[in-house]
Motif scaffolding. Structure first.
Motif, short mmCIF file in Angstrom:
data_model
loop_
_atom_site.label_atom_id
_atom_site.label_comp_id
_atom_site.label_asym_id
_atom_site.label_seq_id
_atom_site.Cartn_x
_atom_site.Cartn_y
_atom_site.Cartn_z
N VAL A 166 -0.18 -1.65 -12.11
CA VAL A 166 0.57 -2.76 -11.63
C VAL A 166 0.69 -3.79 -12.74
O VAL A 166 -0.01 -4.19 -13.68
N LEU A 200 2.01 2.02 -3.40
CA LEU A 200 0.83 2.42 -4.23
C LEU A 200 0.76 3.81 -3.96
O LEU A 200 0.60 4.60 -4.86
N TYR A 207 3.46 5.81 -5.86
CA TYR A 207 2.99 5.90 -7.06
C TYR A 207 2.15 7.02 -7.61
O TYR A 207 2.25 7.88 -8.39
N THR A 208 1.00 6.98 -6.79
CA THR A 208 -0.22 7.95 -6.89
C THR A 208 0.51 9.32 -6.87
O THR A 208 0.08 10.33 -7.63
N PRO A 238 -2.60 3.95 -9.73
CA PRO A 238 -1.39 3.05 -9.94
C PRO A 238 -1.68 1.85 -11.05
O PRO A 238 -2.80 1.61 -11.16
N ASP A 278 0.73 -1.38 0.09
CA ASP A 278 -0.02 -0.07 0.12
C ASP A 278 0.79 1.15 -0.07
O ASP A 278 0.60 2.31 -0.60
#
Length: 317
Positions: free
Chosen positions: A210, A197, A200-201, A208, A194
């Motif tokens: 994947v 993620l 990433y955002t 995200p 998490d």
């Protein structure tokens, strides 16, 4: 913004004469005291230069501190396939992102933004690497074996690893930019972090993306199984958690294709890995849930045999 370093290093790397010492000189132009080591390894089909950069943290282990160490590996076969192909190849993006990340981290420290923990950047530089047949499009090969790459790129001091690799030659991640993989540890494909993620955002500014991976992808090369690419090969050489950072495209692009590097996508990856480095060093970014991992091992046992080449069954006719 790390775009400057990406562009400058692209120009440095896009040459038949580039080697590890060239990269070392570039980094030393930023900071003459930067800890950069170059090691040349000869293989069956040529040689390559491994480049290792240690960017020391304020509380890094190399200075007697206790902040965790992040490894950032630029995975690839080669940055060029000369004389077969003319110019910098798509597969070189991993090395480019890794070394641009090192350059930016060195520059940050000079400006007073030293990271908390040590970060080790490692990759290799080969402008004349061979190619390899692969479906749906050809791979870049390397003049040295994958085990040699792991020996020179994966270190015991790395508490977690981000493995950057161009991942454009497939039909399972049709996104232009970059994607991350689930965490891989000791033969287990774990829940996607998490914290990663969220990183990433924040850095990419989009939801995200994947990269799907399979059991085959986390086994060692050379076992006869299909691998999407070598993005998770570092995971066979360590007990630390490994996450792949895949530079991706909407279309299927061969690893040996030239003119296929998108510097803004590479720069996005550099920003992402450095954001992870910032939070990982202060223990605010976890690659996996330790309690869940221990519980799973208690339930199902060790999966570390997937880090080996396995048991080959020989049949006699």
């Amino acid at each position: 913004m790390s775009l400057k370093h990406v562009i400058e290093l692209y120009e440095v790397m896009d040459s038949i004469n580039v080697n590890g010492e060239t990269i070392k000189e570039y980094l030393h132009d930023i900071d003459s005291t930067a800890d950069v080591k170059v090691k040349t390894i000869q293989g069956e089909s040529g040689s390559t230069d491994f480049v290792r950069v240690l960017v020391k943290g304020k509380n890094g282990k190399s200075s007697g501190g206790n902040a965790p160490t992040l490894g950032i590996i630029g995975r690839l076969g080669g940055i060029g396939a000369r004389p077969e192909m003319t110019g910098f190849v798509s597969d070189g993006d991993g090395a480019l992102a890794c070394m641009a990340g090192a350059a930016k981290a060195i520059d940050m420290a000079l400006k007073g933004d030293q990271l908390e923990g040590d970060v080790i950047f490692s990759t290799h530089i080969c402008p004349t690497a061979p190619t390899l047949p692969h479906e749906p499009v050809p791979f870049m090969n390397s003049p040295v074996d994958i085990s040699v790459m792991n020996e020179n790129e994966v270190e015991d001091t790395m508490d977690a690893i981000l493995s950057i690799d161009t991942t454009k030659g497939n039909q399972v991640c049709n996104h232009k930019g970059f994607a991350i993989t689930p965490t891989v540890k000791e033969g287990y494909i774990l829940k996607i972090s998490d914290d990663l993620l969220h990183a990433y955002t924040q850095s990419a500014g989009i939801s995200p993306v994947v990269l799907p991976i399979t059991m085959q992808d986390i086994t060692p090369y050379g076992n006869g199984l299909y691998h999407i690419n070598s993005i998770l090969q570092p995971a066979v050489a360590t007990s630390s958690p490994v996450v792949g950072v895949a530079i991706t495209t909407e279309s299927v692009v061969a690893g040996c294709a030239t003119g296929a590097t998108h510097v803004t996508d590479v720069e996005s990856v550099v920003r992402f890995v450095l954001e992870v480095a910032k939070t990982y060093g202060v223990k605010k970014c976890s690659f996996y849930d330790e309690e869940q991992f221990t519980h799973m091992k208690n339930l199902y046992g060790s999966m570390s045999h997937l880090q080996t080449k396995g048991n080959e069954v020989h049949t006699h006719e």
